[in-house]
Scaffold this motif. Structure first.
Motif, PDB file in Angstrom:
ATOM      1  N   GLN A 243      21.905 -32.309 -44.631  1.00  0.00           N
ATOM      2  CA  GLN A 243      20.699 -33.131 -44.579  1.00  0.00           C
ATOM      3  C   GLN A 243      19.500 -32.318 -44.086  1.00  0.00           C
ATOM      4  O   GLN A 243      18.369 -32.499 -44.554  1.00  0.00           O
ATOM      5  CB  GLN A 243      20.946 -34.342 -43.665  1.00  0.00           C
ATOM      6  CG  GLN A 243      19.983 -35.500 -43.874  1.00  0.00           C
ATOM      7  CD  GLN A 243      19.875 -35.941 -45.336  1.00  0.00           C
ATOM      8  OE1 GLN A 243      20.876 -36.059 -46.044  1.00  0.00           O
ATOM      9  NE2 GLN A 243      18.651 -36.142 -45.816  1.00  0.00           N
ATOM     10  N   ASN A 247      16.022 -32.016 -46.081  1.00  0.00           N
ATOM     11  CA  ASN A 247      14.746 -32.417 -45.476  1.00  0.00           C
ATOM     12  C   ASN A 247      13.734 -31.274 -45.489  1.00  0.00           C
ATOM     13  O   ASN A 247      12.569 -31.469 -45.813  1.00  0.00           O
ATOM     14  CB  ASN A 247      14.948 -32.849 -44.018  1.00  0.00           C
ATOM     15  CG  ASN A 247      15.707 -34.148 -43.932  1.00  0.00           C
ATOM     16  OD1 ASN A 247      15.827 -34.878 -44.923  1.00  0.00           O
ATOM     17  ND2 ASN A 247      16.237 -34.450 -42.753  1.00  0.00           N
ATOM     18  N   ARG A 251      10.266 -31.253 -47.428  1.00  0.00           N
ATOM     19  CA  ARG A 251       9.037 -31.254 -46.624  1.00  0.00           C
ATOM     20  C   ARG A 251       8.159 -30.037 -46.967  1.00  0.00           C
ATOM     21  O   ARG A 251       6.968 -30.162 -47.159  1.00  0.00           O
ATOM     22  CB  ARG A 251       9.412 -31.212 -45.134  1.00  0.00           C
ATOM     23  CG  ARG A 251       8.272 -31.519 -44.201  1.00  0.00           C
ATOM     24  CD  ARG A 251       8.714 -31.581 -42.752  1.00  0.00           C
ATOM     25  NE  ARG A 251       9.138 -30.276 -42.258  1.00  0.00           N
ATOM     26  CZ  ARG A 251      10.347 -30.021 -41.774  1.00  0.00           C
ATOM     27  NH1 ARG A 251      11.244 -30.979 -41.699  1.00  0.00           N
ATOM     28  NH2 ARG A 251      10.648 -28.815 -41.343  1.00  0.00           N
TER      29      ARG A 251
END
Ligand code: ATP
Length: 528
Positions: A243, A247, A251
């Protein structure tokens, strides 16, 4: 050695361990204090010395230099939460990376956030823990490097310093643009899976622990929380790593994919986790290190003696908190006395704490300076007192009484002893003179007085100069039993004198010294 079970090591113990006289040790320690390699601390009950972070660095560097692993130290290239990273060189000036582990810099709260640990606190030695962290990193580096994982080349480890190959790249967090985010995403996921196949989970697989080379290859530089695939929370850690990558790529590079590895899909091929158990980083070391992380107290080395005993605050749920936020709270200069382990993360409180730290440091410095001045004053006072006593005692000594002896300057205690001995000796000389006189008279009576008279005079004269000497007689004479007794007792007295002057052998002195040292070490055993 002393710091194994002492927070501050008392001077007698240092002297005993070093096998050096206390005076010489005190002088050496004061030199080391000047260079901030050790620090002198005084509390209500005890005072003693402790090794500073700098002192420990010097010890490690000295060992690495002696092994000819490190030849030079260059600039600092990184500051981690638990380490300082420097560029260095070997003896042929090839680049190296020196990582100095500094457990204790990070606050308890931050450790807990990162490590998913909670429980009660207990004191732990920062020296020991930093050493364990270094041993662990080196063992993992070696194992992973042997299995062709992209990690820096492990070179050596000494105390809390790991020497590894220097990676000529940038940490992923500093990458603003990359050609192909999808390729990077695949590479990162492949690395997580490869670790899984070897029975390992990184546990902190984020952009701060990964570096990118010029050709966009990835290198893992830090893996402090690597766990086995058999760990009870293995799936949780695995998913968290996955994860984290998702992310970050989303981002930073605005790339997203539904294709990502699942824990149950990973097929285990080798058991690197169990191989690591057999490496230099033993099970006991792992337990100790994890316990320290659990309990979170790395404050043993803190400068301020009024360290806040914080409580257990945040739980493991806060682990996914943005790393950036934490970095804002870091104070890199204040590298060994963070003690803000309160659960409250208020910025204002932190700034206030930092100000207090600075005040405390200043206070401490003035205290140390005044202590040093007091010590210097104390020394000169002691010398003056000794000098005046010695002078007065010397003036009491009647040099004439020494009767030709060299009037050397003696220590007051020796002067005292000399006086005692002189009294004994005078009694002896008197007794002998009487004996000789009687003998002389007897000789005269028997008509053998010629040369003997001269001999006796010479003998008395030399006896009065140099103390007891054997009585010689050249003539044959009848000596009365009383006289024989007296002479025998005089002989006994002379022998006693000789025995008192006998110097003990060197071996005996060495043994005595060792025995004393053993006793001192025993006496201070377990004193913290
Ligand atoms: N082998 C290396 N080559 C080049 N630079 C390195 C190397 N190892 C570490 N660094 C640099 O030092 C910095 C800190 O290193 P590292 O992440 O290992 O420290 P840390 O204390 O474990 O950090 P943290 O726990 O905050 O991730 C890195 O961000 C990187 O810039």
């Amino acid at each position: 050695m002393g710091m194994k079970n002492h927070e501050m090591v008392p001077l007698p113990l240092i002297s005993a361990i070093a096998g050096i006289h206390r005076g010489a040790v005190a002088r050496t320690l004061s030199d080391l204090c000047k260079h901030k390699l050790v620090a002198f601390e005084r509390t209500k009950k005890f005072d003693g010395y402790r090794l500073t972070v700098l002192g420990y660095d010097f010890l490690a560097l000295k060992a690495l230099c002696s092994r000819e692993v490190v030849g030079s130290v260059g600039n600092q290239i990184g500051v981690g939460k638990e380490s300082d990273v420097f560029v260095g060189g070997d003896i042929e000036l090839n680049d190296l990376c020196l990582k100095f582990h500094r457990l204790g810099r990070t606050s308890f709260r931050k450790i807990k956030e990162k490590r998913d640990y909670h429980k009660k606190r207990k004191s732990a030695s920062w020296l020991y823990l930093s050493r364990l962290a270094a041993a662990k990193e080196f063992a993992f580096l070696k194992a992973l490097h042997d299995k062709n994982f992209p990690v820096p080349k492990p070179i050596d480890v000494s105390r809390h310093v790991v020497v590894m190959g220097l990676i000529d790249g940038k940490t992923l967090c500093h990458m603003d643009h990359i050609e192909d985010p999808a390729k990077l995403y695949d590479r990162l996921m492949a690395l997580i899976v490869k670790l899984g196949r070897h029975g390992l989970i990184h546990g902190d697989f984020n952009e701060f622990n990964l570096m990118m080379l010029e050709d966009e290859r990835i290198v893992m530089i830090d893996f402090p929380q690597m766990v086995s695939m058999d760990h009870p929370n293995a799936e949780y850690y695995f998913d968290r790593d996955v994860q984290c990558v998702r992310n970050f790529i989303k981002r930073k590079f605005d790339y997203e994919s539904d294709d990502y590895p699942r824990f149950h899909e990973v097929e285990r091929k080798t058991n690197l986790d169990s191989e690591l158990e057999a490496s230099g980083f033993t099970k006991q070391m792992r337990l100790d290190l994890n316990k320290a992380y659990d309990e979170g107290n790395f404050l043993a080395h803190c400068e301020a003696d009024d360290v806040n005993e914080g409580d257990e605050g945040s739980s493991g749920d806060e682990q996914d908190k943005d790393r950036g936020e934490e970095d804002d709270e870091e104070t890199p200069e204040n590298n060994d006395d963070d003690d803000d382990d309160e659960s409250d993360s208020d910025e204002g409180t932190i700034i206030q704490e930092e100000d207090e730290d600075v005040d405390k440091e200043e206070l401490k410095q003035t205290e140390v300076e005044s202590q040093q001045q007091m010590k210097a004053l104390g020394k000169s006072e002691r010398f003056n007192t000794w000098l005046s006593t010695a002078t007065s005692q010397l003036s009491d000594v009647d040099l004439k009484e020494l009767d030709g002896e060299c009037p050397l300057l003696l220590h007051p205690r020796e002067v005292e002893r000399e006086a005692e001995l002189r009294a004994e000796r005078e009694a002896y000389i008197q007794a002998r003179e009487e004996a000789d006189k009687e003998e002389e008279e007897m000789m005269e009576e028997t008509g053998n007085s010629g040369n003997i008279e001269k001999e006796k005079k010479k003998s008395v004269k030399s006896a009065s100069k140099t103390g007891p000497k054997s009585v010689t007689s050249t003539g044959s004479t009848i000596i009365p039993p009383d006289e024989v007794k007296r002479r025998a007792s005089l002989e006994a007295f002379r022998n006693k004198e000789k025995a008192r002057l006998k110097v003990k052998g060197k071996q005996c002195a060495v043994r005595r010294g060792r025995k004393e040292n053993r006793n001192i070490i025993k006496e201070y055993d377990g004193w913290i």
